[in-house]
Motif scaffolding. Sequence first.
Motif, PDB file in Angstrom:
ATOM      1  N   SER A 177       1.991   0.433  -0.318  1.00 58.22           N
ATOM      2  CA  SER A 177       1.665  -0.870  -0.129  1.00 58.22           C
ATOM      3  C   SER A 177       0.750  -1.284   1.084  1.00 58.22           C
ATOM      4  O   SER A 177      -0.073  -1.838   1.337  1.00 58.22           O
ATOM      5  N   ALA A 178       1.537  -0.455   2.346  1.00 61.72           N
ATOM      6  CA  ALA A 178       0.930  -0.815   3.697  1.00 61.72           C
ATOM      7  C   ALA A 178      -0.358   0.080   3.830  1.00 61.72           C
ATOM      8  O   ALA A 178      -1.336  -0.518   4.234  1.00 61.72           O
ATOM      9  N   PHE A 179      -0.600   1.039   3.173  1.00 63.83           N
ATOM     10  CA  PHE A 179      -1.880   1.875   3.139  1.00 63.83           C
ATOM     11  C   PHE A 179      -2.897   1.101   2.461  1.00 63.83           C
ATOM     12  O   PHE A 179      -4.053   0.847   2.932  1.00 63.83           O
ATOM     13  N   ALA A 180      -2.550   0.478   1.155  1.00 62.43           N
ATOM     14  CA  ALA A 180      -3.610  -0.248   0.603  1.00 62.43           C
ATOM     15  C   ALA A 180      -3.981  -1.517   0.903  1.00 62.43           C
ATOM     16  O   ALA A 180      -4.982  -1.780   1.076  1.00 62.43           O
ATOM     17  N   LEU A 199       7.445  10.532  10.956  1.00 59.00           N
ATOM     18  CA  LEU A 199       8.030   9.173  10.954  1.00 59.00           C
ATOM     19  C   LEU A 199       9.619   9.295  11.198  1.00 59.00           C
ATOM     20  O   LEU A 199      10.116   9.964  10.166  1.00 59.00           O
ATOM     21  N   GLN A 200      10.084   9.084  12.165  1.00 60.79           N
ATOM     22  CA  GLN A 200      11.706   9.076  12.297  1.00 60.79           C
ATOM     23  C   GLN A 200      12.312   7.569  12.393  1.00 60.79           C
ATOM     24  O   GLN A 200      12.043   6.974  13.381  1.00 60.79           O
ATOM     25  N   GLY A 251       6.453   1.237   6.717  1.00 64.16           N
ATOM     26  CA  GLY A 251       4.985   1.069   6.284  1.00 64.16           C
ATOM     27  C   GLY A 251       3.984   0.718   7.312  1.00 64.16           C
ATOM     28  O   GLY A 251       2.821   1.497   7.184  1.00 64.16           O
ATOM     29  N   ASN A 252       4.168  -0.179   8.158  1.00 58.08           N
ATOM     30  CA  ASN A 252       3.390  -0.548   9.358  1.00 58.08           C
ATOM     31  C   ASN A 252       3.088   0.556  10.044  1.00 58.08           C
ATOM     32  O   ASN A 252       2.036   1.091  10.864  1.00 58.08           O
ATOM     33  N   THR A 297      13.245  -1.542   9.155  1.00 56.09           N
ATOM     34  CA  THR A 297      12.964  -2.067   7.956  1.00 56.09           C
ATOM     35  C   THR A 297      11.939  -1.569   7.296  1.00 56.09           C
ATOM     36  O   THR A 297      11.147  -0.427   7.800  1.00 56.09           O
ATOM     37  N   LEU A 298      11.913  -1.641   5.701  1.00 56.25           N
ATOM     38  CA  LEU A 298      10.854  -0.685   4.960  1.00 56.25           C
ATOM     39  C   LEU A 298       9.429  -1.127   5.510  1.00 56.25           C
ATOM     40  O   LEU A 298       8.541  -0.355   5.504  1.00 56.25           O
TER      41      LEU A 298
END
Length: 251
Positions: free
Chosen positions: A23-26, A184-185, A223-224, A218-219
């Motif tokens: 969703s973040a990529f899109a 990403l950790q 994504g960000n 958070t999720l």
Amino acid sequence: MLLEGKNAVIYGAAGMIGRAVASAFAREGAVVHLAGRTPATLREVAERIRAAGGTAHTAQVDALDAAQIDAHADTVAATAGSLDVSINLIAHGDVQGTPLAEIPLEDFERPVHTAVRTTFLTARAAARHMIRQRSGVILMFGGDGDPLPGQHLGGLQVAFTAMEALRRSLACELGPHGVRVLTLQTGGIPEVIPPEFAERAAITDSIVTRTLLGRAATLEDVGNVAAFAASDLARSMTATKLNITCGAEVD
């Protein structure tokens, strides 16, 4: 938009973390190619992305199958014109809660086998196209870290550490071709713990109390950060991990 004109492949896109990253990529303009083993759940993710104005394609792919991974990457590169971002977010099938001295061998080695095999196969498939393009970003999810007393993680942390060794080698080999490799950790994402899980509250508390910020990632945070890492704003970053543990891991 950070990723306008980019083609991004997300393996395990139907999972909670996969959905957040896709969703973040899109949202940032990427065309997202959602890969996974269950077409119905992939379609749900794609429909939400399209409803929000994004572009998404789906494909049934088993990330443990080399031929399927290679064929899908080849198709994306051929039809879309490039393969710019690849991230593997499939579940590793880990078994937690059992001390290492008591855990069955098959339960211990399952996440190690799954993580190393799928990470290698997906990265290799993307790298072949990125080398030709002389650009691209391969993202991993996990990161090594020290286990804590009372945490019986089975083979999961071993799997993450093995992935980090692979990330370092890939970054070293692919850097001269303009390809970046990053991890990403997080220190754990409470949102992914099933609500019905009996120890959900205790696990969430253990995640949060280890942080310096008094909260967990958070999720949306994941994504960000993934979108930033995949973008040209992070073009000087490779061969490292992005610490989004809210201070649980002090570098």
